[in-house]
Design a protein around this motif. Structure first.
Motif, mmCIF file in Angstrom:
data_model
loop_
_atom_site.group_PDB
_atom_site.id
_atom_site.type_symbol
_atom_site.label_atom_id
_atom_site.label_comp_id
_atom_site.label_asym_id
_atom_site.label_seq_id
_atom_site.Cartn_x
_atom_site.Cartn_y
_atom_site.Cartn_z
ATOM 1 N N ARG A 1 4.090 13.432 -6.298
ATOM 2 C CA ARG A 1 4.666 12.340 -7.075
ATOM 3 C C ARG A 1 4.900 11.172 -6.138
ATOM 4 N NH1 ARG A 1 8.014 14.142 -11.769
ATOM 5 N NH2 ARG A 1 7.733 16.372 -11.979
ATOM 6 N N PRO A 2 4.975 9.973 -6.614
ATOM 7 C CA PRO A 2 4.547 9.544 -7.929
ATOM 8 C C PRO A 2 3.019 9.472 -8.009
ATOM 9 C CG PRO A 2 5.334 7.664 -6.670
ATOM 10 C CD PRO A 2 5.534 8.885 -5.814
ATOM 11 N N ALA A 3 2.501 9.315 -9.198
ATOM 12 C CA ALA A 3 1.056 9.241 -9.469
ATOM 13 C C ALA A 3 0.347 10.581 -9.255
ATOM 14 C CB ALA A 3 0.391 8.136 -8.657
ATOM 15 N N GLN A 4 1.097 11.657 -9.276
ATOM 16 C CA GLN A 4 0.520 12.995 -9.104
ATOM 17 C C GLN A 4 -0.525 13.251 -10.187
ATOM 18 O OE1 GLN A 4 3.298 16.252 -9.669
ATOM 19 N NE2 GLN A 4 2.270 17.416 -8.062
ATOM 20 N N GLY A 5 -1.677 13.790 -9.760
ATOM 21 C CA GLY A 5 -2.736 14.123 -10.700
ATOM 22 C C GLY A 5 -3.675 12.984 -11.028
ATOM 23 N N PHE A 6 -3.438 11.820 -10.473
ATOM 24 C CA PHE A 6 -4.325 10.672 -10.680
ATOM 25 C C PHE A 6 -5.183 10.441 -9.433
ATOM 26 C CE2 PHE A 6 -1.239 9.637 -13.944
ATOM 27 C CZ PHE A 6 -2.024 9.102 -14.949
ATOM 28 N N TRP A 7 -6.346 9.837 -9.640
ATOM 29 C CA TRP A 7 -7.178 9.378 -8.527
ATOM 30 C C TRP A 7 -6.590 8.063 -8.041
ATOM 31 C CZ3 TRP A 7 -10.719 12.466 -6.404
ATOM 32 C CH2 TRP A 7 -11.140 13.565 -7.155
ATOM 33 N N PHE A 8 -6.405 7.974 -6.727
ATOM 34 C CA PHE A 8 -5.691 6.839 -6.144
ATOM 35 C C PHE A 8 -6.308 6.510 -4.793
ATOM 36 C CE2 PHE A 8 -2.162 4.122 -5.181
ATOM 37 C CZ PHE A 8 -1.495 3.925 -6.387
ATOM 38 N N VAL A 9 -6.210 5.259 -4.385
ATOM 39 C CA VAL A 9 -6.696 4.862 -3.066
ATOM 40 C C VAL A 9 -5.771 5.448 -1.993
ATOM 41 C CG1 VAL A 9 -7.776 2.728 -3.906
ATOM 42 C CG2 VAL A 9 -5.426 2.672 -3.030
ATOM 43 N N PRO A 10 -6.278 5.641 -0.768
ATOM 44 C CA PRO A 10 -5.414 6.110 0.329
ATOM 45 C C PRO A 10 -4.389 5.044 0.714
ATOM 46 C CG PRO A 10 -7.756 6.334 0.879
ATOM 47 C CD PRO A 10 -7.676 5.526 -0.373
ATOM 48 N N GLY A 11 -3.329 5.484 1.360
ATOM 49 C CA GLY A 11 -2.304 4.560 1.830
ATOM 50 C C GLY A 11 -1.013 5.285 2.130
ATOM 51 N N GLY A 12 0.019 4.513 2.394
ATOM 52 C CA GLY A 12 1.317 5.104 2.699
ATOM 53 C C GLY A 12 2.326 4.033 3.055
ATOM 54 N N GLU B 1 8.395 -0.050 12.457
ATOM 55 C CA GLU B 1 6.945 -0.001 12.663
ATOM 56 C C GLU B 1 6.359 -1.332 12.212
ATOM 57 O OE1 GLU B 1 3.553 3.299 11.793
ATOM 58 O OE2 GLU B 1 4.696 2.660 10.036
ATOM 59 N N THR B 2 5.599 -1.982 13.063
ATOM 60 C CA THR B 2 4.980 -3.247 12.670
ATOM 61 C C THR B 2 3.903 -2.975 11.619
ATOM 62 O OG1 THR B 2 3.226 -3.172 14.323
ATOM 63 C CG2 THR B 2 5.333 -4.194 14.998
ATOM 64 N N MET B 3 3.544 -4.003 10.876
ATOM 65 C CA MET B 3 2.481 -3.856 9.884
ATOM 66 C C MET B 3 1.164 -3.484 10.557
ATOM 67 S SD MET B 3 3.301 -6.763 6.983
ATOM 68 C CE MET B 3 3.195 -8.130 8.119
ATOM 69 N N ASP B 4 0.897 -4.077 11.724
ATOM 70 C CA ASP B 4 -0.332 -3.739 12.455
ATOM 71 C C ASP B 4 -0.352 -2.266 12.853
ATOM 72 O OD1 ASP B 4 -1.490 -6.246 12.278
ATOM 73 O OD2 ASP B 4 -0.705 -6.916 14.211
ATOM 74 N N ASN B 5 0.769 -1.774 13.384
ATOM 75 C CA ASN B 5 0.823 -0.360 13.782
ATOM 76 C C ASN B 5 0.766 0.570 12.578
ATOM 77 O OD1 ASN B 5 0.870 -1.000 16.489
ATOM 78 N ND2 ASN B 5 3.077 -0.809 16.683
ATOM 79 N N ALA B 6 1.411 0.181 11.489
ATOM 80 C CA ALA B 6 1.353 0.992 10.265
ATOM 81 C C ALA B 6 -0.076 1.059 9.739
ATOM 82 C CB ALA B 6 2.282 0.415 9.206
ATOM 83 N N PHE B 7 -0.773 -0.058 9.752
ATOM 84 C CA PHE B 7 -2.163 -0.085 9.285
ATOM 85 C C PHE B 7 -3.027 0.863 10.115
ATOM 86 C CE2 PHE B 7 -6.475 -1.512 8.936
ATOM 87 C CZ PHE B 7 -6.610 -1.892 7.605
ATOM 88 N N LYS B 8 -2.909 0.763 11.446
ATOM 89 C CA LYS B 8 -3.676 1.653 12.333
ATOM 90 C C LYS B 8 -3.338 3.119 12.074
ATOM 91 C CE LYS B 8 -3.751 -1.544 16.183
ATOM 92 N NZ LYS B 8 -3.320 -1.740 17.571
ATOM 93 N N ARG B 9 -2.032 3.422 11.958
ATOM 94 C CA ARG B 9 -1.600 4.806 11.731
ATOM 95 C C ARG B 9 -2.152 5.337 10.419
ATOM 96 N NH1 ARG B 9 2.188 6.636 8.529
ATOM 97 N NH2 ARG B 9 3.280 4.644 8.372
ATOM 98 N N LEU B 10 -2.045 4.538 9.362
ATOM 99 C CA LEU B 10 -2.511 4.990 8.054
ATOM 100 C C LEU B 10 -4.024 5.187 8.023
ATOM 101 C CD1 LEU B 10 -0.120 2.863 5.861
ATOM 102 C CD2 LEU B 10 -0.143 5.374 6.046
ATOM 103 N N CYS B 11 -4.757 4.298 8.671
ATOM 104 C CA CYS B 11 -6.219 4.487 8.743
ATOM 105 C C CYS B 11 -6.546 5.787 9.472
ATOM 106 C CB CYS B 11 -6.886 3.304 9.436
ATOM 107 S SG CYS B 11 -7.041 1.849 8.387
ATOM 108 N N HIS B 12 -5.815 6.060 10.525
ATOM 109 C CA HIS B 12 -6.059 7.290 11.288
ATOM 110 C C HIS B 12 -5.628 8.528 10.496
ATOM 111 C CE1 HIS B 12 -6.669 9.835 14.744
ATOM 112 N NE2 HIS B 12 -5.472 10.349 14.526
ATOM 113 N N GLU B 13 -4.393 8.514 9.961
ATOM 114 C CA GLU B 13 -3.869 9.686 9.256
ATOM 115 C C GLU B 13 -4.572 9.945 7.925
ATOM 116 O OE1 GLU B 13 0.747 9.464 10.892
ATOM 117 O OE2 GLU B 13 0.358 9.183 8.759
ATOM 118 N N GLU B 14 -4.860 8.898 7.185
ATOM 119 C CA GLU B 14 -5.428 9.059 5.840
ATOM 120 C C GLU B 14 -6.947 9.164 5.845
ATOM 121 O OE1 GLU B 14 -3.747 8.651 2.503
ATOM 122 O OE2 GLU B 14 -2.037 9.304 3.680
#
Length: 156
Positions: free
Chosen positions: A39-50, A56-69
């Motif tokens: 949840r939320p959006a459980q059971g739906f097709w969704f783009v990756p993200g977090g 955490e800076t936006m730049d570091n969050a972007f890098k982390r999410l690309c790596h983790e997701e």
């Protein structure tokens, strides 16, 4: 920074969460979607993200999410800014008694490499869909459709 369940529940109940969503497009113009486990959006097709973590800076969050997701090394400067979006859900990761409000920073990245062995913590399966399939499939979440509509991708 990770928060314990009690603290994170209070945060979800009291404030909007700030997150980054990734519209991943391949060389065929298809969009990568994952089937949401949680949840939320459980059971739906969704783009990756977090969400962006505290301090955490936006730049570091972007890098982390690309790596983790996605298992990719990408920077925000390599992405196309799609805009800021608001998502409102009647439930949250911990159940249906608390609503969730996200302020989402959406970015598009082009990935020509095969996407294999993607993590299954947030999504339990993945697929590539053409733009017209994204927009017409009732199991693709409305918020993912918003992103695709904002990208000026041609419908097939």
């Amino acid at each position: 920074m990770y928060l314990d369940k009690h603290t994170f529940t209070k945060v979800i109940d009291s404030t909007p969460l700030v997150s980054i969503d990734l519209v991943v497009e391949n060389s065929k113009g298809e969009i990568l979607l994952g089937l949401r486990n949680n949840r939320p959006a459980q059971g739906f097709w969704f783009v990756p993200g977090g969400r962006i973590r505290k301090n955490e800076t936006m730049d570091n969050a972007f890098k982390r999410l690309c790596h983790e997701e996605l298992g990719l090394d990408k920077t925000r400067q390599q992405a196309e800014w799609l805009g800021a979006f608001e998502h409102f859900y009647d439930d949250c990761v911990f159940g249906d008694t608390i609503s969730t409000h996200y302020v989402v920073l959406a970015y598009k990245i082009i990935v020509d490499a095969p996407m294999q062995s993607l993590p299954i913590s947030q999504h339990n399966q993945y697929k590539w869909l053409s733009v017209d399939k994204v927009l017409s499939d009732s199991k693709v979440h409305l918020h993912s459709k918003w992103y695709v509509k904002s990208t000026n991708l041609p419908e097939n």
